[in-house]
Structure formats: structure tokens, C-alpha cells
Design a protein around this motif. Sequence first.
Motif, PDB file in Angstrom:
ATOM      1  N   ILE A   1       0.850  -1.187   0.000  1.00 35.25           N
ATOM      2  CA  ILE A   1       0.000   0.000   0.000  1.00 35.25           C
ATOM      3  C   ILE A   1       0.890   1.243   0.000  1.00 35.25           C
ATOM      4  CG2 ILE A   1      -1.834   1.251   1.203  1.00 35.25           C
ATOM      5  CD1 ILE A   1      -2.588  -1.415   2.537  1.00 35.25           C
ATOM      6  N   TYR A   2       0.572   2.176  -0.898  1.00 34.70           N
ATOM      7  CA  TYR A   2       1.343   3.415  -1.051  1.00 34.70           C
ATOM      8  C   TYR A   2       0.447   4.625  -0.802  1.00 34.70           C
ATOM      9  CZ  TYR A   2       4.760   0.572  -3.624  1.00 34.70           C
ATOM     10  OH  TYR A   2       5.661  -0.384  -4.005  1.00 34.70           O
ATOM     11  N   GLU A   3       1.046   5.669  -0.244  1.00 35.87           N
ATOM     12  CA  GLU A   3       0.444   6.993  -0.253  1.00 35.87           C
ATOM     13  C   GLU A   3       1.061   7.778  -1.401  1.00 35.87           C
ATOM     14  OE1 GLU A   3      -0.947   8.184   4.248  1.00 35.87           O
ATOM     15  OE2 GLU A   3       0.994   8.882   3.526  1.00 35.87           O
ATOM     16  N   ARG A   4       0.216   8.379  -2.195  1.00 33.22           N
ATOM     17  CA  ARG A   4       0.678   9.273  -3.252  1.00 33.22           C
ATOM     18  C   ARG A   4       0.368  10.692  -2.812  1.00 33.22           C
ATOM     19  NH1 ARG A   4      -0.665   8.886  -9.731  1.00 33.22           N
ATOM     20  NH2 ARG A   4       0.078  10.957 -10.300  1.00 33.22           N
ATOM     21  N   THR A   5       1.406  11.523  -2.671  1.00 38.95           N
ATOM     22  CA  THR A   5       1.233  12.856  -2.104  1.00 38.95           C
ATOM     23  C   THR A   5       1.813  13.921  -3.013  1.00 38.95           C
ATOM     24  OG1 THR A   5       3.319  12.706  -0.871  1.00 38.95           O
ATOM     25  CG2 THR A   5       1.329  11.956   0.253  1.00 38.95           C
TER      26      THR A   5
ATOM     27  N   LEU B   1      -2.818  12.844  -1.810  1.00 33.22           N
ATOM     28  CA  LEU B   1      -3.661  12.868  -2.998  1.00 33.22           C
ATOM     29  C   LEU B   1      -4.382  11.546  -3.208  1.00 33.22           C
ATOM     30  CD1 LEU B   1      -4.543  14.273  -5.657  1.00 33.22           C
ATOM     31  CD2 LEU B   1      -2.492  13.323  -6.700  1.00 33.22           C
ATOM     32  N   ALA B   2      -3.701  10.415  -2.910  1.00 36.11           N
ATOM     33  CA  ALA B   2      -4.315   9.123  -3.199  1.00 36.11           C
ATOM     34  C   ALA B   2      -3.713   8.035  -2.325  1.00 36.11           C
ATOM     35  CB  ALA B   2      -4.123   8.755  -4.670  1.00 36.11           C
ATOM     36  N   LEU B   3      -4.474   6.963  -2.169  1.00 41.47           N
ATOM     37  CA  LEU B   3      -3.965   5.698  -1.653  1.00 41.47           C
ATOM     38  C   LEU B   3      -3.969   4.708  -2.805  1.00 41.47           C
ATOM     39  CD1 LEU B   3      -5.575   5.133   1.866  1.00 41.47           C
ATOM     40  CD2 LEU B   3      -3.177   5.567   1.343  1.00 41.47           C
ATOM     41  N   GLU B   4      -2.849   4.018  -3.007  1.00 41.34           N
ATOM     42  CA  GLU B   4      -2.757   3.040  -4.081  1.00 41.34           C
ATOM     43  C   GLU B   4      -2.380   1.692  -3.480  1.00 41.34           C
ATOM     44  OE1 GLU B   4      -0.512   4.167  -7.468  1.00 41.34           O
ATOM     45  OE2 GLU B   4      -1.768   5.927  -7.852  1.00 41.34           O
ATOM     46  N   THR B   5      -3.236   0.711  -3.702  1.00 32.13           N
ATOM     47  CA  THR B   5      -3.004  -0.628  -3.193  1.00 32.13           C
ATOM     48  C   THR B   5      -2.624  -1.526  -4.356  1.00 32.13           C
ATOM     49  OG1 THR B   5      -4.619  -0.291  -1.427  1.00 32.13           O
ATOM     50  CG2 THR B   5      -3.986  -2.559  -1.918  1.00 32.13           C
ATOM     51  N   TYR B   6      -1.403  -2.068  -4.303  1.00 31.99           N
ATOM     52  CA  TYR B   6      -0.900  -2.973  -5.335  1.00 31.99           C
ATOM     53  C   TYR B   6      -1.043  -4.412  -4.857  1.00 31.99           C
ATOM     54  CZ  TYR B   6       1.350   0.685  -8.153  1.00 31.99           C
ATOM     55  OH  TYR B   6       1.595   1.767  -8.968  1.00 31.99           O
ATOM     56  N   TYR B   7      -1.680  -5.240  -5.689  1.00 34.38           N
ATOM     57  CA  TYR B   7      -1.805  -6.667  -5.436  1.00 34.38           C
ATOM     58  C   TYR B   7      -0.910  -7.401  -6.434  1.00 34.38           C
ATOM     59  CZ  TYR B   7      -6.054  -5.089  -3.058  1.00 34.38           C
ATOM     60  OH  TYR B   7      -6.957  -4.443  -2.232  1.00 34.38           O
ATOM     61  N   PHE B   8       0.087  -8.113  -5.931  1.00 30.48           N
ATOM     62  CA  PHE B   8       1.047  -8.811  -6.771  1.00 30.48           C
ATOM     63  C   PHE B   8       0.693 -10.286  -6.824  1.00 30.48           C
ATOM     64  CE2 PHE B   8       3.183  -5.049  -5.298  1.00 30.48           C
ATOM     65  CZ  PHE B   8       3.981  -4.652  -6.357  1.00 30.48           C
ATOM     66  N   GLY B   9       0.417 -10.800  -8.033  1.00 27.72           N
ATOM     67  CA  GLY B   9       0.132 -12.202  -8.217  1.00 27.72           C
ATOM     68  C   GLY B   9       1.163 -12.851  -9.135  1.00 27.72           C
ATOM     69  N   ASP B  10       0.779 -13.941  -9.752  1.00 26.24           N
ATOM     70  CA  ASP B  10       1.661 -14.661 -10.656  1.00 26.24           C
ATOM     71  C   ASP B  10       1.664 -13.971 -12.020  1.00 26.24           C
ATOM     72  OD1 ASP B  10       3.223 -16.454 -12.003  1.00 26.24           O
ATOM     73  OD2 ASP B  10       1.722 -18.047 -12.065  1.00 26.24           O
TER      74      ASP B  10
ATOM     75  N   ARG C   1      -2.591  -6.039  -9.824  1.00 23.59           N
ATOM     76  CA  ARG C   1      -3.811  -5.215  -9.771  1.00 23.59           C
ATOM     77  C   ARG C   1      -3.516  -3.994  -8.914  1.00 23.59           C
ATOM     78  NH1 ARG C   1     -10.116  -6.550  -8.767  1.00 23.59           N
ATOM     79  NH2 ARG C   1     -10.723  -4.554  -7.828  1.00 23.59           N
ATOM     80  N   MET C   2      -3.945  -2.832  -9.376  1.00 20.68           N
ATOM     81  CA  MET C   2      -3.732  -1.596  -8.638  1.00 20.68           C
ATOM     82  C   MET C   2      -5.085  -0.931  -8.395  1.00 20.68           C
ATOM     83  SD  MET C   2      -1.354   1.687  -9.632  1.00 20.68           S
ATOM     84  CE  MET C   2      -2.322   2.076 -11.085  1.00 20.68           C
ATOM     85  N   ASP C   3      -5.481  -0.820  -7.139  1.00 23.23           N
ATOM     86  CA  ASP C   3      -6.701  -0.107  -6.757  1.00 23.23           C
ATOM     87  C   ASP C   3      -6.297   1.261  -6.221  1.00 23.23           C
ATOM     88  OD1 ASP C   3      -7.924  -2.436  -7.422  1.00 23.23           O
ATOM     89  OD2 ASP C   3      -8.839  -2.810  -5.464  1.00 23.23           O
ATOM     90  N   THR C   4      -6.817   2.313  -6.847  1.00 18.75           N
ATOM     91  CA  THR C   4      -6.437   3.683  -6.502  1.00 18.75           C
ATOM     92  C   THR C   4      -7.644   4.458  -6.024  1.00 18.75           C
ATOM     93  OG1 THR C   4      -4.714   3.670  -8.202  1.00 18.75           O
ATOM     94  CG2 THR C   4      -5.372   5.813  -7.333  1.00 18.75           C
ATOM     95  N   ARG C   5      -7.481   5.148  -4.909  1.00 13.39           N
ATOM     96  CA  ARG C   5      -8.518   6.066  -4.415  1.00 13.39           C
ATOM     97  C   ARG C   5      -7.939   7.474  -4.356  1.00 13.39           C
ATOM     98  NH1 ARG C   5     -12.705   4.833   0.363  1.00 13.39           N
ATOM     99  NH2 ARG C   5     -13.586   3.773  -1.459  1.00 13.39           N
ATOM    100  N   TYR C   6      -8.439   8.356  -5.234  1.00 12.30           N
ATOM    101  CA  TYR C   6      -8.033   9.759  -5.240  1.00 12.30           C
ATOM    102  C   TYR C   6      -8.946  10.545  -4.299  1.00 12.30           C
ATOM    103  CZ  TYR C   6      -4.992   9.060  -9.262  1.00 12.30           C
ATOM    104  OH  TYR C   6      -3.991   8.643 -10.100  1.00 12.30           O
TER     105      TYR C   6
END
Length: 217
Positions: free
Chosen positions: A31-35, A41-50, A54-59
Motif C-alpha cells: 500500500i502506497y500513499e501518493r502525495t 492525494l491518493a492511496l494506491e493498493t498494489y496486489y502482486f500475483g503470478d 492489480r492496482m486499486d487507486t482512491r483519489y
Amino acid sequence: MIMMKGIIIGIFLFCVWSPWISAQNFEGIIIYERTTTMGKLALETYYFGDQKIRMDTRYFFEDYHIDYVSIFDFENYTNKYFADSGHGPFRPIEITKNNIERMEVHPDSIATFLGYDCYLIEIEFELGPYSSFLTQSRYHAKDLQFSVPEEWMLDYIKIISGDDQIALFVETTIDTLDPELAMYSNNSGFTFNAIRVIPKKLPEDLFDYESLLAEKK
């Protein structure tokens, strides 16, 4: 003698398999904060699979927020991803390869983020039809690997940049602003800062972009 042979075989197997083990892609959530200089400015949640991300972003805006989803399938697509990132329904999006002007790796410039030792990469490149020029300082974790195909066209804002390691901190400066990025960058640049790393096995259906494509039709 039998015990000695067992020890020798064990050492041999460790030597053979340990490079393979260390080279495995990270699976889990970061999980990242984008500032910007104005704040979060946003929270970005990266899901790493095989071979998928997937990147879920909330601005966040003054009194509301907007959610977007992006899914990358590196095994099947090298120049596109799937997203509803502010430009209409969930759909395939072509990636335009960035023009890299400079890239310098500093293996001895180490900083620690969330307990992971990270080395510095400095990079400059030109972006988009309006010739926005971006400069990045990226800190890539030595022990968090995610390899992508060499032919994959890299997207400048992502935390994967082709050296097989995941960035936990990225600082970007924009010299000439592309108007399409104005609402996200606040005219000054932005940072990605990892706030949690969660290693875990994720369900495959989390990366099912086909179902999302079908929902938007």
C-alpha cells in the motif's frame, strides 16, 4: 558415512536451489500513499500475483473521492493494461514507451523503508504529446523482486521499472506539466511512499479483468 552423504547432498541442493528461491517474484500487497506538496492525494493498493498486478487507486478531493482499478497481465500483454482510470469505462489501454534521457543506478546509496534496504535509481524521461519532462529518484528494495518481460513498455508512474525490484519510495518532479496530469500533480510533482508490505498468496480471481470488461459493456 550415510549422515555425511546426507549433509553433502543437502549442501548441494541448497547451492542449486537458493538462487532460484531468491529470484522468485514477490506475492502479496503493498500500500502506497501518493502525495503532493498540498498533502495526500491518493492511496494506491498494489496486489502482486503470478505475472499479474492489480492496482486499486482512491483519489481524495475536498469533499469526495474517486476509485479506479488497473490490472496488468505481463504474461499475455506487453504493451497494454486494463483500467477505468478516468477516461471512460473499464477497457484495454495502450502503453506508449517513454523516451529515457538518463538513468543512473547507485547501489551504494542505501535507504531503509519499512525495514527493507533500498538502493537509489535516478531517471529522467520525456512524457506525452506536451513534452512534459519528469525526473525521478526511486528507491528499489533489494529483497522485493517482481520481474516483467524485457519487451514490456513501462509506464512512468508505476513502481515497477524494469530492473526486477519493487520501488518502495518514488519522488517525481515535473518540469513542464502535461495538462492531462494537472489534477493529479498540482504543478509540482508527487511522491509514492509505501506504508505497508504484506506478503501473502492472493486468489487468482482478484486479477480477472475479463469479468470487469464484461461488466462495463
